[in-house]
Scaffold this active site. Structure first.
Site, PDB file in Angstrom:
ATOM      1  N   LYS A   1      -5.852  59.676  23.962  1.00  0.00           N
ATOM      2  CA  LYS A   1      -5.379  58.987  25.355  1.00  0.00           C
ATOM      3  C   LYS A   1      -6.774  59.045  26.300  1.00  0.00           C
ATOM      4  O   LYS A   1      -7.223  60.138  26.504  1.00  0.00           O
ATOM      5  CB  LYS A   1      -4.264  59.610  25.839  1.00  0.00           C
ATOM      6  CG  LYS A   1      -4.184  59.115  27.630  1.00  0.00           C
ATOM      7  CD  LYS A   1      -3.048  59.708  28.186  1.00  0.00           C
ATOM      8  CE  LYS A   1      -3.129  59.575  29.650  1.00  0.00           C
ATOM      9  NZ  LYS A   1      -2.080  60.055  30.440  1.00  0.00           N
TER      10      LYS A   1
ATOM     11  N   GLY B   1       0.832  60.849  39.123  1.00  0.00           N
ATOM     12  CA  GLY B   1       1.600  61.871  39.819  1.00  0.00           C
ATOM     13  C   GLY B   1       2.324  61.473  41.137  1.00  0.00           C
ATOM     14  O   GLY B   1       2.743  62.301  41.959  1.00  0.00           O
TER      15      GLY B   1
ATOM     16  N   ALA C   1       1.783  56.442  33.772  1.00  0.00           N
ATOM     17  CA  ALA C   1       1.213  56.847  35.039  1.00  0.00           C
ATOM     18  C   ALA C   1       1.961  56.278  36.192  1.00  0.00           C
ATOM     19  O   ALA C   1       2.539  55.069  36.205  1.00  0.00           O
ATOM     20  CB  ALA C   1      -0.140  56.916  35.230  1.00  0.00           C
ATOM     21  N   GLY C   2       2.372  57.136  37.100  1.00  0.00           N
ATOM     22  CA  GLY C   2       3.094  56.796  38.610  1.00  0.00           C
ATOM     23  C   GLY C   2       4.436  56.615  38.556  1.00  0.00           C
ATOM     24  O   GLY C   2       5.022  56.124  39.399  1.00  0.00           O
TER      25      GLY C   2
ATOM     26  N   ASN D   1       5.035  62.178  32.930  1.00  0.00           N
ATOM     27  CA  ASN D   1       4.964  63.564  32.921  1.00  0.00           C
ATOM     28  C   ASN D   1       5.630  64.305  34.321  1.00  0.00           C
ATOM     29  O   ASN D   1       6.665  64.618  34.052  1.00  0.00           O
ATOM     30  CB  ASN D   1       3.421  64.192  32.814  1.00  0.00           C
ATOM     31  CG  ASN D   1       3.351  65.709  32.624  1.00  0.00           C
ATOM     32  OD1 ASN D   1       2.309  66.176  32.224  1.00  0.00           O
ATOM     33  ND2 ASN D   1       4.343  66.588  32.960  1.00  0.00           N
ATOM     34  N   THR D   2       4.914  64.041  35.443  1.00  0.00           N
ATOM     35  CA  THR D   2       5.395  64.628  36.469  1.00  0.00           C
ATOM     36  C   THR D   2       7.016  64.477  36.979  1.00  0.00           C
ATOM     37  O   THR D   2       7.403  65.504  37.198  1.00  0.00           O
ATOM     38  CB  THR D   2       4.606  64.445  37.507  1.00  0.00           C
ATOM     39  OG1 THR D   2       3.084  64.233  37.202  1.00  0.00           O
ATOM     40  CG2 THR D   2       4.758  64.916  38.966  1.00  0.00           C
TER      41      THR D   2
END
EC number: 2.8.1.10
Lengths: 65, 257
Positions: B91, B152, B179-180, B201-202
């Site tokens: 990645k 994040g 992301a996001g 992830n977050t």
């Protein structure tokens, strides 16, 4: 010889990168290494002679996103 | 297909910021993911435990180059990751801006070109910019990963029209929203747009109950994928009655009684 290992200045006896990993107690099979920003593959560590002032990175798997 | 690999679950899950290794392990299981992202860092506490955990997960490993700000840093990190994780997958993140963590498009293409030529299978973290996407494909990337919103931030899909245009522009390239994403509904929305996968992830790691949230994301991604395959109805500006008018009773009072 004075080198930098993962951001810490250390005085080492090691001549090669392979020696340094042993001397510093790294698990050689579980880490990847770079010297002065250049990747040094595992098979090349024993032949990679260190120089005074080298910046050595020893990295291992960590959490990531 | 992601570089020849067929994935049943289209959720890719990050492994950072969980309250404990045990919660991470359970979250991976609950999500149903087959791909987890990891990083390379200076050896700290719990390194061996984490290595065991990722091995035991049975998931395919997608190492990242997170934190790299130049093409040279990213290339070195990718080379180190390939040796440690024994995979050509990477990645590729080359960050251009500290506040937004927006990719540096120029360094990204430069690094992608070097890595693809060196046999890496690159998953570039990019924006929804079509020209940039084309340059990455020219460089050899067979997957593109546009951001939904800054890493994040949990803002979801900030530029839905841009993501839709990207899907239309690259019909044959696997696309992953990376992301996001903050909520399962947003992950489902990405899949409904026809995206091939979602990477987050977050949103799981920082949930009150990460394991339950991992399961919720797994189901949302599946639902969105099914919806995209089923074909969404066209959107209309005005109402259109769904119940037939034909055969409707006449309850008006008769006149002349």
């Amino acid at each position: 010889m004075q080198v930098d290992v993962n951001g810490q200045g250390v005085t080492v006896q090691a001549v090669t990168l392979a020696d340094l990993l042993t001397e510093q107690g790294f698990e050689a099979a579980a880490v990847a290494t770079a010297v002065n920003g250049q990747f040094v593959p595992r098979p090349s560590r024993a032949n990679h002679t260190l120089s005074d002032g080298d910046r050595i990175e020893v990295l291992s798997p960590m959490q990531g996103g | 297909m992601f570089y020849g690999v067929e994935l049943e679950s289209r959720l890719m899950l990050g492994t950072a910021q969980y309250p404990s290794p045990a919660v991470l392990q359970q979250a991976i299981q609950a999500s149903g993911t087959e791909v987890i992202t990891v990083s390379l860092r200076r050896e700290g506490q719990g390194g061996a435990g984490f290595r065991d955990l990722i091995a035991a997960s049975g998931c395919r490993i997608l190492p990242n180059t997170a934190g790299c700000h130049t093409a040279a840093e990213a290339v070195t990190t990718a080379q180190m990751a390939r040796e440690v994780f024994q995979t050509n997958w990477i990645k590729l993140e080359v960050i251009g801006h500290a506040d937004t963590l927006q990719p540096d498009p120029f360094a990204l293409v430069e690094a992608a070109r070097v890595l693809c030529a060196d046999g890496f299978e690159v998953f570039p973290y990019t924006t929804e910019d079509l020209i940039l996407g084309e340059k990455l494909v020219e460089a050899g990337c067979q997957v593109l990963m546009p951001w939904g919103a800054p890493i994040g931030s949990g803002q979801g899909l900030r530029n839905i029209d841009g993501l839709r245009a990207m899907r239309a522009h690259f019909p044959d390239i696997p696309l992953v929203v990376d992301a996001g994403i903050g909520a399962p509904s947003q992950a489902a929305q990405a899949m409904e747009l026809g995206y091939d996968a979602v990477l987050l992830n977050t949103a799981v790691a920082k949930a009150l109950d990460p394991v339950a949230m991992a399961a919720a994301f797994g189901q949302a991604v599946r639902a969105g994928q099914m919806a995209a395959q089923a074909g969404l109805m066209p959107r209309r500006d005005m109402a259109a009655a769904s119940t037939p008018i034909f055969g409707m009773a006449d309850f008006s009072a008769s006149e002349g009684m």
